[in-house]
Enzyme design. Structure first.
Site, PDB file in Angstrom:
ATOM      1  N   CYS A  86       0.835  -1.202   0.000  1.00 12.29           N
ATOM      2  CA  CYS A  86       0.000   0.000   0.000  1.00 12.29           C
ATOM      3  C   CYS A  86       0.877   1.263   0.000  1.00 12.29           C
ATOM      4  CB  CYS A  86      -0.984  -0.062   1.159  1.00 12.29           C
ATOM      5  SG  CYS A  86      -2.421   0.974   0.885  1.00 12.29           S
ATOM      6  N   HIS A 174      -3.204  -5.152   1.598  1.00 13.23           N
ATOM      7  CA  HIS A 174      -2.569  -5.425   2.900  1.00 13.23           C
ATOM      8  C   HIS A 174      -2.539  -6.929   3.191  1.00 13.23           C
ATOM      9  CE1 HIS A 174      -2.241  -1.324   4.724  1.00 13.23           C
ATOM     10  NE2 HIS A 174      -3.150  -1.049   3.798  1.00 13.23           N
ATOM     11  N   GLU A 176      -0.803  -8.447   5.206  1.00 19.24           N
ATOM     12  CA  GLU A 176      -0.550  -8.690   6.644  1.00 19.24           C
ATOM     13  C   GLU A 176      -1.853  -8.695   7.444  1.00 19.24           C
ATOM     14  OE1 GLU A 176      -0.267  -5.904   5.096  1.00 19.24           O
ATOM     15  OE2 GLU A 176      -0.731  -4.209   6.409  1.00 19.24           O
TER      16      GLU A 176
HETATM   17  N1  GLN Z   1      -3.565   6.459   1.096  1.00 15.84           N
HETATM   18  C1  GLN Z   1      -2.264   6.178   1.633  1.00 15.84           C
HETATM   19  C2  GLN Z   1      -1.188   6.982   0.914  1.00 15.84           C
HETATM   20  O1  GLN Z   1      -1.443   7.562  -0.071  1.00 15.84           O
HETATM   21  C3  GLN Z   1      -1.954   4.694   1.555  1.00 15.84           C
HETATM   22  C4  GLN Z   1      -2.967   3.929   2.362  1.00 15.84           C
HETATM   23  C5  GLN Z   1      -2.430   2.673   2.997  1.00 15.84           C
HETATM   24  O2  GLN Z   1      -1.224   2.453   3.084  1.00 15.84           O
HETATM   25  N2  GLN Z   1      -3.327   1.864   3.508  1.00 15.84           N
HETATM   26  O3  GLN Z   1      -0.082   7.029   1.364  1.00 15.84           O
END
Ligand code: GLN
Length: 190
Positions: A86, A174, A176
């Site tokens: 992410c 994610h 994890e």
């Molecule tokens: N929206 C976050 C970003 O732009 C990422 C979201 C996440 O890691 N769950 O950094």
């Protein structure tokens, strides 16, 4: 193995729990001294790093303040395996650590309705086709395009959500937060 976990903010504890469950140790990296300690304790060939989800702007700011950007970038460019999830995926793109040839769209699903789950095949995992991977998306990015040398591992609704370039593994979701450890095991096998 001892795996370095970037622990500046975000969902790092969940990665530690998965890696502990798989029988490995972790070291939290909060500043340059932690990274130097990791490098002195773990031979170069055994080093690996998880960059967790969280907020990429905050993570970048802290990394800059702690002088972590350059040493981590160098280690990744030298071939150290890295798993970015992410915000961690965003950190690998050309505007951040600039180690992966991917073009990323942040908050790609909108901020309000940005959290959802899906199941999709991730190429390269054991039983990839019979057993789709459970994916949790939280204000997630996706990858709009990839350069040569980047392998697309998974797509959801024709958006790229997992990719690999050499020893760099980047996923928009994610892993994890679910019980499926196949992605972490792939990372550990790099
Ligand atoms: N929206 C976050 C970003 O732009 C990422 C979201 C996440 O890691 N769950 O950094």
């Amino acid at each position: 193995m001892t795996i370095a976990i970037l622990a500046l903010q975000g969902a790092f504890i969940e990665h530690e729990q998965v890696l502990h469950r798989l029988g490995h140790e972790t070291l939290e990296i909060r500043n340059l001294a932690d990274w130097q300690r990791y490098c002195s304790e773990v031979p170069e060939a055994d080093r690996r790093l998880v960059i967790p989800g969280g907020e990429s702007t905050a993570m970048t700011r802290i990394m800059r303040d702690e002088n972590l950007l350059e040493p981590l970038r160098e280690a990744i460019l030298h071939g150290m395996p890295v798993l970015g999830t992410c915000a961690g995926l965003i950190m690998l793109d050309p505007q951040h650590l600039a180690t992966m040839d991917i073009h990323v769209r942040r908050n790609a699903y909108g901020r309000q309705l940005g959290s959802f789950t899906a199941n999709a095949t991730v190429a390269g995992l054991p039983s990839a086709n019979e057993k789709p991977f459970p994916m949790v998306f939280i204000r997630a990015p996706y990858i709009e395009s990839v350069g040569d040398g980047v392998e697309v591992l998974a797509s959801v609704d024709s958006h790229i959500v997992a990719a690999r370039q050499g020893n760099q593994l980047a996923v928009a979701f994610h892993p994890e937060l679910t019980d499926d450890t196949r992605l972490h095991e792939l990372f550990l096998s790099l």
